[in-house]
Structures are given as C-alpha cells and as structure tokens.
Write an enzyme that holds these catalytic residues in place. Structure first.
Site, PDB file in Angstrom:
ATOM      1  N   TYR A   1       5.205  -7.110  16.993  1.00  0.00           N
ATOM      2  CA  TYR A   1       5.473  -6.145  15.929  1.00  0.00           C
ATOM      3  C   TYR A   1       6.258  -4.961  16.482  1.00  0.00           C
ATOM      4  O   TYR A   1       7.305  -4.578  15.951  1.00  0.00           O
ATOM      5  CB  TYR A   1       4.161  -5.680  15.296  1.00  0.00           C
ATOM      6  CG  TYR A   1       4.335  -4.544  14.323  1.00  0.00           C
ATOM      7  CD1 TYR A   1       5.043  -4.717  13.129  1.00  0.00           C
ATOM      8  CD2 TYR A   1       3.808  -3.277  14.590  1.00  0.00           C
ATOM      9  CE1 TYR A   1       5.212  -3.679  12.233  1.00  0.00           C
ATOM     10  CE2 TYR A   1       3.974  -2.229  13.699  1.00  0.00           C
ATOM     11  CZ  TYR A   1       4.682  -2.435  12.528  1.00  0.00           C
ATOM     12  OH  TYR A   1       4.857  -1.401  11.643  1.00  0.00           O
TER      13      TYR A   1
ATOM     14  N   PHE B   1       0.818  -1.210   0.000  1.00  0.00           N
ATOM     15  CA  PHE B   1       0.000   0.000   0.000  1.00  0.00           C
ATOM     16  C   PHE B   1       0.858   1.270   0.000  1.00  0.00           C
ATOM     17  O   PHE B   1       0.687   2.149  -0.852  1.00  0.00           O
ATOM     18  CB  PHE B   1      -0.917  -0.027   1.227  1.00  0.00           C
ATOM     19  CG  PHE B   1      -1.743   1.209   1.417  1.00  0.00           C
ATOM     20  CD1 PHE B   1      -2.665   1.593   0.467  1.00  0.00           C
ATOM     21  CD2 PHE B   1      -1.600   1.982   2.564  1.00  0.00           C
ATOM     22  CE1 PHE B   1      -3.440   2.742   0.638  1.00  0.00           C
ATOM     23  CE2 PHE B   1      -2.366   3.124   2.749  1.00  0.00           C
ATOM     24  CZ  PHE B   1      -3.284   3.503   1.793  1.00  0.00           C
ATOM     25  N   VAL B   2       1.798   1.366   0.932  1.00  0.00           N
ATOM     26  CA  VAL B   2       2.640   2.556   1.012  1.00  0.00           C
ATOM     27  C   VAL B   2       3.619   2.612  -0.154  1.00  0.00           C
ATOM     28  O   VAL B   2       3.781   3.649  -0.807  1.00  0.00           O
ATOM     29  CB  VAL B   2       3.395   2.607   2.356  1.00  0.00           C
ATOM     30  CG1 VAL B   2       4.361   3.789   2.389  1.00  0.00           C
ATOM     31  CG2 VAL B   2       2.422   2.689   3.527  1.00  0.00           C
TER      32      VAL B   2
ATOM     33  N   LYS C   1      10.189  -3.969  15.686  1.00  0.00           N
ATOM     34  CA  LYS C   1      10.532  -2.669  15.108  1.00  0.00           C
ATOM     35  C   LYS C   1      11.542  -1.930  15.992  1.00  0.00           C
ATOM     36  O   LYS C   1      12.476  -1.282  15.489  1.00  0.00           O
ATOM     37  CB  LYS C   1       9.269  -1.823  14.919  1.00  0.00           C
ATOM     38  CG  LYS C   1       8.442  -2.189  13.702  1.00  0.00           C
ATOM     39  CD  LYS C   1       9.172  -1.825  12.403  1.00  0.00           C
ATOM     40  CE  LYS C   1       8.274  -1.908  11.194  1.00  0.00           C
ATOM     41  NZ  LYS C   1       8.961  -1.554   9.933  1.00  0.00           N
TER      42      LYS C   1
ATOM     43  N   GLY D   1     -23.479   0.938   9.128  1.00  0.00           N
ATOM     44  CA  GLY D   1     -24.362   0.843  10.286  1.00  0.00           C
ATOM     45  C   GLY D   1     -24.171  -0.402  11.109  1.00  0.00           C
ATOM     46  O   GLY D   1     -25.014  -0.735  11.948  1.00  0.00           O
ATOM     47  N   LYS D   2     -23.051  -1.115  10.902  1.00  0.00           N
ATOM     48  CA  LYS D   2     -22.791  -2.346  11.655  1.00  0.00           C
ATOM     49  C   LYS D   2     -21.804  -2.127  12.802  1.00  0.00           C
ATOM     50  O   LYS D   2     -21.303  -3.065  13.393  1.00  0.00           O
ATOM     51  CB  LYS D   2     -22.234  -3.417  10.717  1.00  0.00           C
ATOM     52  CG  LYS D   2     -23.186  -3.795   9.592  1.00  0.00           C
ATOM     53  CD  LYS D   2     -22.538  -4.781   8.628  1.00  0.00           C
ATOM     54  CE  LYS D   2     -23.478  -5.108   7.470  1.00  0.00           C
ATOM     55  NZ  LYS D   2     -22.844  -6.025   6.485  1.00  0.00           N
TER      56      LYS D   2
ATOM     57  N   VAL E   1      14.361  -9.450   2.139  1.00  0.00           N
ATOM     58  CA  VAL E   1      15.486  -9.005   2.963  1.00  0.00           C
ATOM     59  C   VAL E   1      16.261 -10.161   3.593  1.00  0.00           C
ATOM     60  O   VAL E   1      17.314  -9.941   4.182  1.00  0.00           O
ATOM     61  CB  VAL E   1      15.006  -8.048   4.079  1.00  0.00           C
ATOM     62  CG1 VAL E   1      14.596  -6.715   3.504  1.00  0.00           C
ATOM     63  CG2 VAL E   1      13.863  -8.674   4.882  1.00  0.00           C
TER      64      VAL E   1
END
Length: 318
Positions: A131, A11-12, A135, A181-182, A47
């Site tokens: 996570y 996405f990024v 990081k 509306g959920k 990586v």
C-alpha cells in the site's frame, strides 16, 4: 466550482460530498460502487477505464482522487499498483485531454514506513508494505507530471489513520475491543499513534480546494496531540464512564500469534481480522509532523478529544 470526486462512495468520500454540497459546489462522484447516500450524482466506473473518465469529466474544474486499494490483505498484490499507480496515470491523462489542471490527491503517511522519528513532508520515503509503496509510486507519477505541467495546481494530502463516526477500520476495531473489555495490550502501550478525525480531514480537503489553487503542495495531515495506546484506553474509559481492564502480552508473543493467523488465513483462504502485519502496525510508533498543514491557515474545527468523544458516543453508547 464543479468538482469530481473519484472514489467518493466510501467513508471519506461520502462525508466530503456532504460538506462540499453544503457550500454550493457542483459535484460528480465516479466510483466502482453506487453511493447509497449520493446515488443521484454517482457514475459507476473506476480509474482503470480512461475513456469513461474522459467522457464523465467534461466541464469539471478540479478532481479529488480518493480511489485506492488500501486494505492490508489485498490479493493479488498487483491490484495496489493497478489502481493506485496506473489509476493515477489514467486520471492525469484524462484530465489533460479535456483541460482540467487542478487535482487533490489523498496519499498516505504510509509512504514514510514504520517507526520513523516524527517525519515531516521533507522526510525520505521508505514504505514497508505494498500500500505504502504504491502510494509513493503514485506520488512520483505526479512529481514527474508536474515537471512538464507546471501550470497545474497539485495538492497532496498524506493523512495518518482516519477515525470517526461510521468508520469500521482499524481504529474502530481497537476502540470496540477496548470498550467491550476484550482488549489485550501487545507491548507496553507507550507507542504514540498519530490519528486524524474524519470531520477535520474533509475540512482540510475543502480548504485546499478553495484556498490553495497554485503550485505543487504536499501536506501531512494529523490531529494533535498524539495519543499513546495507553492514552486511548484511558480516554475511552473516561468517556464511556467504565473501568476497562487490559491484559499485556509481550510483543514477541503477539507477533507469534499474528504469524499463526497468517497461516490460518492462507490455509482457509479467508481474510482474518488479525495478522502479523496488523500486530506490527499496532505496536509501531506512528507519529508524524503536521506543522505545515497547521500553519497553512487551516484551523481544525474539532479537537482530538472532541472527535474521539463523538465517535465513542455514537458507536458505543446505547
């Protein structure tokens, strides 16, 4: 300049490549997945393969390291440390072997932990999940590396949760529930949520590439003002021009339900959209200080309201 983006098919990365290409940079994308939009500049790799990094990074002047394991439910948990920490070590060693001395690393505000009091970059790290821990360990690798390589330029960005058009992460799921509306409010909804709009995040990374070419720099990235969950419901209602009812349930009951979904996921072996970790994160105060980034000379091209409106209109207006 020639810029390599490691992990640029997501996405990024996809949007960052679009932005950098529009201003004339020569780009390479190294990712375990082919980029549907940028296949012509993409090399399949990751990586964990240092030899591939060395062979592909020839001639590169700067590396943007986006690659990460980031979902809440990655198994085995050792993958967080393999990709996020060992991947950092492999990237730095590959860069050193061919003389690259500039890196932009996307870390995360997850290094601070939950329910902290508006931490800035000097705030002590206290990550609560794998996570965030991985990081932070990756940042520590960079810190130690810079002690022996102080002629390098290291820029670290710690963005908060990123939202925007095309995103299918936690913010999208929340807005989708509100819009349809959920949505059920867990707790009182007054917890503040720092967020970052994707077009501003990539603009800030571009700013670091082009303007911050000396030293070791760490920046939180947050678009202001911070919304509460109640604010998000209100703005969503206004932008979509519809009344959106909400049901409040107590925090303890929400956590109990989260634990029930944890058990169901364990029994079924499936990854579910609801978990105790996600309930905890939803109800936590996640507010962060971005004074340093906003006083660096960078001007966000979009306001929070504009970013939210852009996302809601593209995703939910038919």
């Amino acid at each position: 300049m020639k810029v390599a983006i490691i992990g640029g098919s997501g996405f990024v990365g996809t949007r960052l490549i679009d932005l950098l290409a529009s201003t004339g940079h020569d780009l390479l994308n190294i990712d375990k997945n082919i980029s549907e939009k940028h296949s012509e500049i993409t090399v399949i790799g990751n990586v964990m393969n240092k030899d591939l990094l060395i062979s592909q990074l020839q001639g590169v002047e700067l590396v943007v390291l986006l690659a990460a394991e980031h979902r809440d439910d990655v198994t085995p948990v050792s993958l967080y440390y393999d990709i996020n920490v060992q991947g950092m070590k492999n990237t730095l060693e590959a860069m050193e072997s061919i003389g690259i001395k500039r890196i932009v690393f996307t870390s995360s505000v997850a290094v601070y932990g939950l329910d902290k009091s508006n931490p800035d970059e000097s705030f002590p790290a206290d990550p609560f999940n794998h996570y965030g821990k991985s990081k932070w360990e990756a940042e520590q690798v960079l810190q130690e590396w810079y002690k022996e390589h102080n002629d390098w330029n290291v820029n670290i960005v710690r963005p908060t949760v990123i939202f925007g058009e095309g995103n299918r992460g936690n913010v999208y799921n929340l807005l989708n529930q509100i819009a349809t509306g959920k949505f059920m409010m867990i707790g009182n909804g007054n917890n503040q949520k720092s967020m970052s709009y994707i077009r501003n995040v990539i603009a800030f990374i571009k700013f670091l590439i082009e303007e911050k070419n000396n030293g070791y720099n760490v920046y939180n990235y947050v678009d202001k003002p911070d919304f509460t969950t109640n604010d998000l419901v209100h703005h969503t209602s206004d932008i979509l021009n519809k009344g959106i009812p909400t049901t409040h349930i107590p925090y303890w009951l929400g956590m109990l339900g989260g634990y029930g979904f944890d058990m169901l996921a364990w029994i079924s072996g499936k990854k579910l959209n609801i978990s105790s970790v996600r309930v905890k994160k939803f109800c936590a105060v996640t507010q962060y200080d971005s004074t340093k980034a906003m006083s660096s000379g960078f001007i966000p091209p979009y306001t929070m309201e504009e970013g939210l409106k852009n996302m809601l209109k593209e995703e939910f207006v038919r």
